[in-house]
Design a protein around this motif. Structure first.
Motif, mmCIF file in Angstrom:
data_model
loop_
_atom_site.group_PDB
_atom_site.id
_atom_site.type_symbol
_atom_site.label_atom_id
_atom_site.label_comp_id
_atom_site.label_asym_id
_atom_site.label_seq_id
_atom_site.Cartn_x
_atom_site.Cartn_y
_atom_site.Cartn_z
ATOM 1 N N GLU A 179 69.615 -29.934 -30.235
ATOM 2 C CA GLU A 179 70.005 -28.809 -31.087
ATOM 3 C C GLU A 179 68.802 -27.910 -31.393
ATOM 4 O O GLU A 179 68.556 -27.562 -32.556
ATOM 5 C CB GLU A 179 70.609 -29.317 -32.408
ATOM 6 N N PRO A 180 68.027 -27.499 -30.391
ATOM 7 C CA PRO A 180 66.766 -26.808 -30.676
ATOM 8 C C PRO A 180 66.928 -25.443 -31.313
ATOM 9 O O PRO A 180 66.017 -24.967 -31.993
ATOM 10 C CB PRO A 180 66.121 -26.676 -29.291
ATOM 11 N N PHE A 181 68.085 -24.795 -31.102
ATOM 12 C CA PHE A 181 68.265 -23.446 -31.635
ATOM 13 C C PHE A 181 69.260 -23.413 -32.792
ATOM 14 O O PHE A 181 69.676 -22.349 -33.226
ATOM 15 C CB PHE A 181 68.744 -22.503 -30.519
ATOM 16 N N GLY A 182 69.633 -24.583 -33.301
ATOM 17 C CA GLY A 182 70.675 -24.666 -34.322
ATOM 18 C C GLY A 182 70.322 -23.976 -35.630
ATOM 19 O O GLY A 182 71.217 -23.523 -36.345
ATOM 20 N N ALA A 183 69.024 -23.883 -35.958
ATOM 21 C CA ALA A 183 68.622 -23.290 -37.233
ATOM 22 C C ALA A 183 68.302 -21.803 -37.121
ATOM 23 O O ALA A 183 67.929 -21.184 -38.118
ATOM 24 C CB ALA A 183 67.403 -24.039 -37.781
ATOM 25 N N LEU A 184 68.454 -21.231 -35.930
ATOM 26 C CA LEU A 184 68.075 -19.832 -35.719
ATOM 27 C C LEU A 184 69.243 -18.890 -35.981
ATOM 28 O O LEU A 184 70.403 -19.257 -35.811
ATOM 29 C CB LEU A 184 67.575 -19.641 -34.281
ATOM 30 N N ASP A 185 68.932 -17.656 -36.368
ATOM 31 C CA ASP A 185 69.980 -16.656 -36.527
ATOM 32 C C ASP A 185 70.527 -16.291 -35.147
ATOM 33 O O ASP A 185 69.872 -16.518 -34.121
ATOM 34 C CB ASP A 185 69.427 -15.414 -37.234
ATOM 35 N N PRO A 186 71.762 -15.730 -35.083
ATOM 36 C CA PRO A 186 72.417 -15.493 -33.779
ATOM 37 C C PRO A 186 71.594 -14.656 -32.811
ATOM 38 O O PRO A 186 71.540 -14.965 -31.611
ATOM 39 C CB PRO A 186 73.715 -14.779 -34.168
ATOM 40 N N HIS A 187 70.930 -13.601 -33.298
ATOM 41 C CA HIS A 187 70.169 -12.738 -32.396
ATOM 42 C C HIS A 187 68.974 -13.489 -31.804
ATOM 43 O O HIS A 187 68.735 -13.443 -30.589
ATOM 44 C CB HIS A 187 69.680 -11.497 -33.143
ATOM 45 N N THR A 188 68.237 -14.219 -32.665
ATOM 46 C CA THR A 188 67.085 -14.982 -32.188
ATOM 47 C C THR A 188 67.544 -16.096 -31.256
ATOM 48 O O THR A 188 66.903 -16.380 -30.237
ATOM 49 C CB THR A 188 66.301 -15.567 -33.376
#
Length: 294
Positions: A179-188
């Motif tokens: 889940e490496p991108f789970g904490a990022l906002d949608p654009h990032t």
């Protein structure tokens, strides 16, 4: 999907299956002990992953996605079965298997450069060699202007790029991403997905990527391994027969939507099996006098 695309996908997967098997699970089983009770989290998984594949692992909560990534990383011993990298059993952590978590897990007291240097230094590289390799990867991820900054000075996307560089500087055969991108906002998150695809297409790496996001899995993967829970077993392995390179615009196509519906049915059907209360959610009593009607 048209015949040309189908033929291209068939040839693509034929080429994948001709490559050497880099990771093989044979009857892989993981059991957690809670007092006097046992819970089987992974149950006799059989799986072959080929060199330079991009595999996404999906499934409902509790199906063993993160458990699988941790035993492949060597962070947790498994209960029974076999787990092999290039035919050799996994007996613990190794630089040949890099790991990137949802939490950035960077050393807060070290700069970007020092974080990336850590692995080579632990392997016995000289300071000059470790610094040179760190700089190479910092340049690849586009953070050369930030090499002397500390993690608290970086955005979430920057931190995760540093975490990826810290894993790749050790030249692993397999990159595990939980889940490496789970904490990022949608654009990032979208930009990081593209950056990861660019990295994978240009370096010699096999990626095993755990995600809850079905769109993300379809956008990234060669194959999607769908797990079911209680116990965690492989329910289906899906070949993503969409052309590469892929972009966010692909999500608007009928082919993408067809795959999305299939994956959605797999995962959500399991979620309702695991939590029958979802089928009969109660009617909410009126607790306000303010109307939402126009």
């Amino acid at each position: 999907m048209n015949t040309t695309t189908n033929n291209g996908a068939k040839q693509y997967f034929e080429q994948i299956y001709q490559r050497p098997v880099i990771l093989e699970a044979k009857k892989l089983t993981q059991v957690f002990q809670h007092g006097k009770t046992q819970r089987t989290v992974l149950n006799q998984l059989d799986l072959k992953i080929h060199k330079r594949e991009f595999i996404c692992v999906i499934g409902p909560s509790g199906c063993g996605k993160s458990t699988f990534s941790r035993v492949v990383a060597g962070l947790d011993p498994y209960h029974s079965g076999e787990l092999l990298v290039d035919g050799q059993p996994i007996i613990g952590p190794s630089p040949e298997r890099g790991m990137v978590f949802q939490g950035y897990t960077l050393f807060p007291w070290k700069t970007v450069k020092e974080n990336v240097m850590f692995g080579p230094l632990m392997k016995g590289a000289s300071h000059a060699s470790a610094e040179a390799h760190a700089r190479e990867w910092i340049n690849i991820i586009g953070l050369e202007k930030y090499e002397n900054q500390y993690p608290h000075q970086l955005s979430g996307g920057m931190k995760q790029r540093v975490a990826i560089a810290r894993a790749l500087v050790n030249q692993p055969k397999i990159l595990l991403m939980d889940e490496p991108f789970g904490a990022l906002d949608p654009h990032t998150r979208q930009k990081m997905q593209k950056h990861l695809m660019d990295l994978w297409q240009n370096i010699d790496i096999t990626i095993i990527f755990v995600t809850h996001d079905m769109d993300e899995a379809i956008l990234l993967a060669d194959r999607i391994v769908a797990l079911k829970a209680n116990p965690g077993e492989i329910k289906e392995i899906i070949e993503v027969d969409l052309p590469r390179p892929r972009s966010a615009e692909l999500m608007l196509t009928p082919e993408f939507k067809r795959l999305r519906e299939h994956v959605d049915a797999l995962v959500h059907a399991q979620e309702e099996e695991l939590d029958p209360a979802l089928e009969e959610l109660p009617k909410i009593p009126r607790m306000t006098q303010v109307s939402t009607h126009k």
